[in-house]
Design an enzyme around this catalytic site. Structure first.
Site, PDB file in Angstrom:
ATOM      1  N   ASP A  65      23.514  40.560   3.209  1.00  0.00           N
ATOM      2  CA  ASP A  65      22.419  39.776   3.770  1.00  0.00           C
ATOM      3  C   ASP A  65      21.114  40.222   3.119  1.00  0.00           C
ATOM      4  O   ASP A  65      21.075  41.248   2.443  1.00  0.00           O
ATOM      5  CB  ASP A  65      22.378  39.849   5.303  1.00  0.00           C
ATOM      6  CG  ASP A  65      22.120  41.246   5.838  1.00  0.00           C
ATOM      7  OD1 ASP A  65      22.292  42.222   5.088  1.00  0.00           O
ATOM      8  OD2 ASP A  65      21.752  41.359   7.017  1.00  0.00           O
ATOM      9  N   TYR A  67      17.441  41.716   2.123  1.00  0.00           N
ATOM     10  CA  TYR A  67      16.705  42.925   2.495  1.00  0.00           C
ATOM     11  C   TYR A  67      15.853  42.614   3.728  1.00  0.00           C
ATOM     12  O   TYR A  67      15.209  41.563   3.797  1.00  0.00           O
ATOM     13  CB  TYR A  67      15.794  43.375   1.354  1.00  0.00           C
ATOM     14  CG  TYR A  67      16.518  43.774   0.090  1.00  0.00           C
ATOM     15  CD1 TYR A  67      17.402  44.847   0.067  1.00  0.00           C
ATOM     16  CD2 TYR A  67      16.285  43.095  -1.103  1.00  0.00           C
ATOM     17  CE1 TYR A  67      18.047  45.231  -1.098  1.00  0.00           C
ATOM     18  CE2 TYR A  67      16.920  43.472  -2.287  1.00  0.00           C
ATOM     19  CZ  TYR A  67      17.807  44.537  -2.270  1.00  0.00           C
ATOM     20  OH  TYR A  67      18.440  44.915  -3.432  1.00  0.00           O
ATOM     21  N   PHE A  83      20.131  40.973  -4.133  1.00  0.00           N
ATOM     22  CA  PHE A  83      19.799  42.240  -4.800  1.00  0.00           C
ATOM     23  C   PHE A  83      18.389  42.268  -5.389  1.00  0.00           C
ATOM     24  O   PHE A  83      17.862  43.332  -5.687  1.00  0.00           O
ATOM     25  CB  PHE A  83      20.823  42.611  -5.886  1.00  0.00           C
ATOM     26  CG  PHE A  83      22.178  42.954  -5.344  1.00  0.00           C
ATOM     27  CD1 PHE A  83      22.399  44.161  -4.710  1.00  0.00           C
ATOM     28  CD2 PHE A  83      23.226  42.052  -5.444  1.00  0.00           C
ATOM     29  CE1 PHE A  83      23.654  44.479  -4.187  1.00  0.00           C
ATOM     30  CE2 PHE A  83      24.488  42.356  -4.930  1.00  0.00           C
ATOM     31  CZ  PHE A  83      24.697  43.571  -4.298  1.00  0.00           C
ATOM     32  N   HIS A 193      30.776  48.725  -3.494  1.00  0.00           N
ATOM     33  CA  HIS A 193      29.378  48.303  -3.426  1.00  0.00           C
ATOM     34  C   HIS A 193      28.484  49.340  -4.120  1.00  0.00           C
ATOM     35  O   HIS A 193      28.771  50.536  -4.086  1.00  0.00           O
ATOM     36  CB  HIS A 193      28.965  48.148  -1.958  1.00  0.00           C
ATOM     37  CG  HIS A 193      27.703  47.391  -1.755  1.00  0.00           C
ATOM     38  ND1 HIS A 193      26.460  47.993  -1.784  1.00  0.00           N
ATOM     39  CD2 HIS A 193      27.476  46.080  -1.542  1.00  0.00           C
ATOM     40  CE1 HIS A 193      25.539  47.078  -1.585  1.00  0.00           C
ATOM     41  NE2 HIS A 193      26.117  45.906  -1.434  1.00  0.00           N
TER      42      HIS A 193
END
Length: 234
Positions: A65, A67, A83, A193
């Site tokens: 989701d 930031y 990202f 991740h």
């Protein structure tokens, strides 16, 4: 920023007529009305669909989701690209680890001083989160509102209608989202991740960026220039 591109506009209009999407938008609108700060800004929620259309995608990178933090001058970190962060925002830890991997994987890559990934999007990299909004300071607060169904539809459209692209699936959320991708048509690369909690368990050394370019070249597609220019030229 340009409008949502035509093929995506058709998909989003189709989904927006479904009950789950109506409920989703009503829930978010109600939260905004009640004074909740929602990231990214309303105009940026669908930014990922403004750079590259469905059949032109070369690479898909799936995040979780947005930031949920705020940067300088009350500017949100998130701006609708997974990202990526708005210019002048401090580089988040996961993106810092992505840069570290790039620096070892791509010879000409130099770690930039910012985290604005628009140059990737302009080359056909779809930077999409599984959930497209979040309450300020509350990670995963909009999980289960309905975004997952929407992004499932997005991935399914790419799987079916794009002639072949590379999916970079980092972590369990992204890998679950991409479990039905046709691996005969698309390149599917998986790793843990890039967060500080897991990056050392297999993200570092995965070489996904050079592997992606190798696959694109083999398919007579344009490889990605992963290098990122200083903000003055972004």
């Amino acid at each position: 920023m340009s409008k949502i591109l035509p093929q995506w506009q058709t998909v989003i209009e189709r989904e927006s007529s479904k009950p789950y999407f109506v409920d989703l938008q009503q829930a978010i609108a109600q939260q905004r009305k009640q004074g909740e700060v929602i990231f990214p800004k309303e105009d940026d929620v669908f930014n990922a669909f403004k750079y590259v259309d469905l059949t032109d995608i070369n690479v898909v990178i799936i995040g979780q989701d947005p930031y949920h933090g705020e940067g300088v001058n009350h500017q949100p970190q998130a701006h609708g690209l997974a990202f990526s962060v708005n210019p002048e925002i401090k580089i988040p830890p996961s993106l810092a680890n992505i840069y570290k991997e790039l620096a070892t994987d791509i010879e000409e890559f130099e770690i930039p001083k910012h985290g604005f990934l628009e140059s990737w999007a302009k080359q056909g990299v779809l930077l999409i989160n599984t959930v497209l909004t979040v309450k300020q300071a509350h990670a995963h607060s909009h999980a289960k509102l309905g975004w997952e169904q929407f992004t499932d539809a997005i991935i399914d459209e790419i799987n079916q209608k794009n002639s072949g692209c590379a999916f970079l699936l980092w972590g369990s959320h992204a890998q679950k989202k991409g479990k039905n991708i046709n691996k005969d048509k698309h390149c599917v690369l998986t790793a843990v991740h890039p967060s500080p909690l897991s990056a050392y368990r297999g993200f570092f050394g995965c070489q996904h960026f050079s592997k992606t370019n190798q696959w694109l070249t083999e398919k007579n597609k344009t490889s990605i220039d992963w290098t990122i220019s200083p903000l003055t030229t972004v």
